[in-house]
Design a protein around this motif. Structure first.
Motif, short mmCIF file in Angstrom:
data_model
loop_
_atom_site.label_atom_id
_atom_site.label_comp_id
_atom_site.label_asym_id
_atom_site.label_seq_id
_atom_site.Cartn_x
_atom_site.Cartn_y
_atom_site.Cartn_z
N VAL A 240 7.36 -22.30 -5.23
CA VAL A 240 6.70 -20.62 -5.48
C VAL A 240 6.27 -20.24 -4.61
O VAL A 240 4.81 -21.02 -4.44
N GLY A 241 6.24 -18.64 -4.14
CA GLY A 241 5.65 -17.99 -3.66
C GLY A 241 5.43 -17.21 -3.97
O GLY A 241 3.54 -16.95 -4.07
N THR A 242 5.40 -15.69 -3.89
CA THR A 242 5.22 -14.21 -4.49
C THR A 242 4.21 -14.64 -5.72
O THR A 242 3.39 -13.58 -5.84
N ALA A 243 4.98 -15.28 -6.77
CA ALA A 243 4.28 -15.40 -7.71
C ALA A 243 2.68 -15.43 -8.04
O ALA A 243 2.48 -15.51 -8.87
N PHE A 244 2.54 -15.86 -7.40
CA PHE A 244 1.02 -16.50 -6.61
C PHE A 244 0.21 -15.25 -6.23
O PHE A 244 -1.12 -15.93 -6.38
N LEU A 245 0.71 -15.24 -5.27
CA LEU A 245 -0.29 -13.63 -4.32
C LEU A 245 -1.15 -12.91 -5.35
O LEU A 245 -2.40 -12.42 -4.97
N ARG A 246 -0.65 -12.91 -7.15
CA ARG A 246 -1.84 -12.11 -7.56
C ARG A 246 -2.82 -12.98 -8.24
O ARG A 246 -3.92 -12.57 -8.96
N ALA A 247 -2.49 -14.09 -8.34
CA ALA A 247 -4.09 -14.89 -8.44
C ALA A 247 -5.20 -14.83 -7.93
O ALA A 247 -4.93 -14.60 -6.76
N ALA A 255 -4.34 -4.08 -2.09
CA ALA A 255 -3.94 -3.53 -1.98
C ALA A 255 -2.13 -4.02 -1.72
O ALA A 255 -1.39 -3.16 -2.94
N TRP A 256 -1.93 -5.08 -1.25
CA TRP A 256 -0.79 -5.64 -1.17
C TRP A 256 -0.74 -6.86 -2.70
O TRP A 256 0.10 -6.37 -2.96
N ALA A 257 -1.59 -6.70 -3.23
CA ALA A 257 -1.37 -7.36 -4.61
C ALA A 257 -0.45 -6.48 -5.53
O ALA A 257 -0.12 -6.86 -6.25
N ASP A 258 -1.99 -5.16 -5.78
CA ASP A 258 -1.32 -4.07 -6.26
C ASP A 258 0.06 -3.30 -6.41
O ASP A 258 0.93 -3.71 -7.49
N ALA A 259 0.43 -3.99 -5.94
CA ALA A 259 1.43 -3.14 -4.78
C ALA A 259 3.09 -4.38 -5.14
O ALA A 259 3.68 -4.04 -5.82
N ILE A 260 2.40 -5.35 -5.31
CA ILE A 260 3.49 -6.97 -5.18
C ILE A 260 3.78 -6.73 -6.87
O ILE A 260 4.97 -6.56 -7.49
N GLY A 261 2.36 -6.21 -7.85
CA GLY A 261 3.20 -5.42 -9.07
C GLY A 261 3.70 -4.46 -9.52
O GLY A 261 3.94 -4.56 -10.56
N ARG A 262 3.87 -4.05 -9.13
CA ARG A 262 4.73 -2.86 -9.08
C ARG A 262 5.67 -3.01 -8.74
O ARG A 262 7.47 -1.76 -9.28
N ALA A 263 6.09 -3.88 -8.11
CA ALA A 263 7.20 -3.50 -7.04
C ALA A 263 9.11 -4.21 -7.76
O ALA A 263 8.85 -5.30 -8.07
N GLN A 264 9.53 -3.34 -7.59
CA GLN A 264 10.62 -3.60 -7.94
C GLN A 264 11.51 -4.71 -7.15
O GLN A 264 11.55 -4.49 -5.85
N PRO A 265 12.52 -5.03 -7.28
CA PRO A 265 13.20 -5.55 -6.08
C PRO A 265 13.90 -5.37 -5.06
O PRO A 265 14.20 -5.19 -3.87
N ALA A 322 0.18 0.46 4.17
CA ALA A 322 1.36 1.49 4.53
C ALA A 322 1.19 0.90 6.79
O ALA A 322 2.63 0.87 6.52
N CYS A 323 0.00 -0.47 7.08
CA CYS A 323 0.97 -0.74 8.28
C CYS A 323 1.00 -2.28 7.63
O CYS A 323 0.03 -3.09 9.12
N MET A 324 0.76 -2.84 6.48
CA MET A 324 -0.27 -4.61 6.13
C MET A 324 1.37 -5.24 6.66
O MET A 324 2.48 -4.38 6.07
N GLN A 325 0.88 -7.03 7.19
CA GLN A 325 1.93 -7.29 6.87
C GLN A 325 2.47 -7.66 5.28
O GLN A 325 1.82 -8.50 5.01
N ALA A 326 2.81 -6.73 4.83
CA ALA A 326 2.76 -7.22 2.35
C ALA A 326 4.37 -7.99 2.62
O ALA A 326 5.30 -7.86 2.02
N TRP A 327 4.46 -9.19 3.05
CA TRP A 327 5.51 -10.21 2.93
C TRP A 327 5.66 -9.92 1.18
O TRP A 327 4.02 -10.62 0.35
N ALA A 328 6.72 -10.12 0.17
CA ALA A 328 6.87 -9.52 -0.95
C ALA A 328 8.81 -10.71 -1.55
O ALA A 328 9.26 -9.59 -0.49
N GLY A 329 9.15 -11.69 -2.41
CA GLY A 329 10.34 -11.52 -2.89
C GLY A 329 10.37 -10.79 -3.48
O GLY A 329 10.01 -9.91 -4.07
#
Length: 357
Positions: A240-247, A255-265, A322-329
């Motif tokens: 498990v990776g992305t599921a821990f990134l908002r912890a 900004a990355w953590a917030d965007a993960i929480g809003r992201a659809q596939p 906008a220019c962040m390396q924001a990895w997410a599954g």
């Protein structure tokens, strides 16, 4: 089927001193010891992506983890690609394109941040429960040394052929990385990564049926439903990776953590624009610009990574997605803003209840 799944889980957890079949993905740049220790204290296995770490940093990470937890952890390394070809005109075009997104790099480097041999030696000295590989296989002499030191080897594979190669080379378990996974693809051949995009639902049972070692499912596992599916398909555990990134323990840019929480596939995409290696990221303004007509193709790894370094650093400093390396599954929206230990416990409590019904 579910009885067999629980037996596989029990055998795997017993072998690796775990109470819960959840391993933290070793996310380079997003794997502080506090996050890994929280996962291990909840009964899982912590993870460290050591790609950018020198031997002293590897030793320090292991020491900080052990000060916080007596649980198991894995440490991961990339197997290096061959040296990339150089093309001055292409490099100039990429550098000029990136000038609109941040300070230009002083120079482009094709050198690895730390010699791979030195990192392997440091990991063996740190004695994690597991050393894991991605982008290829550890050399035989490294495998011999880790096994002599009581360290297991988990090899990441994106195809059945890669899994068979890893098993033949001595891997103790296979991490079956489905195309849903965030971060870099683990394809052994960088040029083939785009064509090797098998999803977890097809990849996990195929690898399970092909090899005789445990399979760990990676990609799309962010809640109990994904875990149950992976175990029913033949996995012994999940990564498990992305599921821990908002912890809170992950401590990534807000900004990355917030965007993960809003992201659809479909808010994620695969791209080579950050490093030259294919990876799955949130779709950002920078990625969109690289896909426009006339934008230069990314350079090969690690030249592209060198080129985007100043931009990525500025994005993180200014909390600018906008220019962040924001990895997410692709299962990013399922990530919860909760302590990592609570995430582990809640996922497994619900998954286990389903499995024993």
């Amino acid at each position: 089927m579910l009885d067999r799944a629980l037996r596989r889980v029990d055998e795997f957890c017993t072998a690796y001193d775990m109470r819960v079949p959840i391993l933290m993905a070793p996310m380079a740049g997003a794997c502080p010891p506090a996050l890994a220790a929280a996962v291990a204290e909840a009964g899982g296995m912590g993870g460290c992506g050591a790609l950018m770490m020198d031997p002293d940093e590897i030793a320090q990470w292991a020491a900080e983890f052990r000060a916080a937890s007596k649980g198991p952890f894995q440490m991961n390394l990339w197997v290096p690609d061959p040296a990339p070809p150089r093309d001055a005109d292409h490099e100039r075009a990429v550098t000029e394109f990136l000038a609109a997104w941040g300070p230009a790099p002083a120079r482009l480097s094709a050198d690895l941040p730390v010699p791979f041999a030195d990192q392997c030696e440091a990991l063996i000295e740190a004695r994690p429960a597991v050393m894991s590989s991605i982008m290829g296989l550890f050399p035989p002499h490294v495998v011999d040394r880790m096994k002599a030191g009581g360290i297991s080897w988990f090899a990441t594979a994106t195809t059945v052929a890669e899994a068979l190669q890893a098993e033949a080379a001595g891997a103790d378990a296979i991490i079956a990385q489905g195309s849903e996974a965030g971060g870099h693809r683990g394809a052994f051949n960088a040029d083939k990564a785009n064509a090797q995009m098998c999803g977890s639902m097809a990849l996990v049972p195929a690898i399970h049926d092909a090899v005789g070692v445990p399979v760990i499912a990676a990609g799309g596992m962010a809640d109990a439903r994904g875990v149950v599916a992976a175990l029913a398909l033949g996995a012994s555990a999940v990564l498990v990776g992305t599921a821990f990134l908002r912890a809170p323990e992950a401590a990534i840019a807000p900004a990355w953590a917030d965007a993960i929480g809003r992201a659809q596939p479909d808010d994620t995409t695969t791209t080579r624009a950050f490093s030259g290696r294919l990876g799955r990221s949130l779709r950002t303004d920078y990625i969109a610009a690289t896909e426009c007509e006339g934008a230069p193709a990314p350079l090969p790894y690690p030249l592209q990574r060198s080129a985007t370094g100043p931009m990525r650093a500025l994005g993180a400093k200014e909390n600018n997605l906008a220019c962040m390396q924001a990895w997410a599954g692709q299962s990013a929206r399922l990530a919860r803003n909760e302590p990592a230990g609570e995430i582990v416990r809640s996922i497994w409590t619900e998954a286990r209840a389903t499995l024993i019904q």
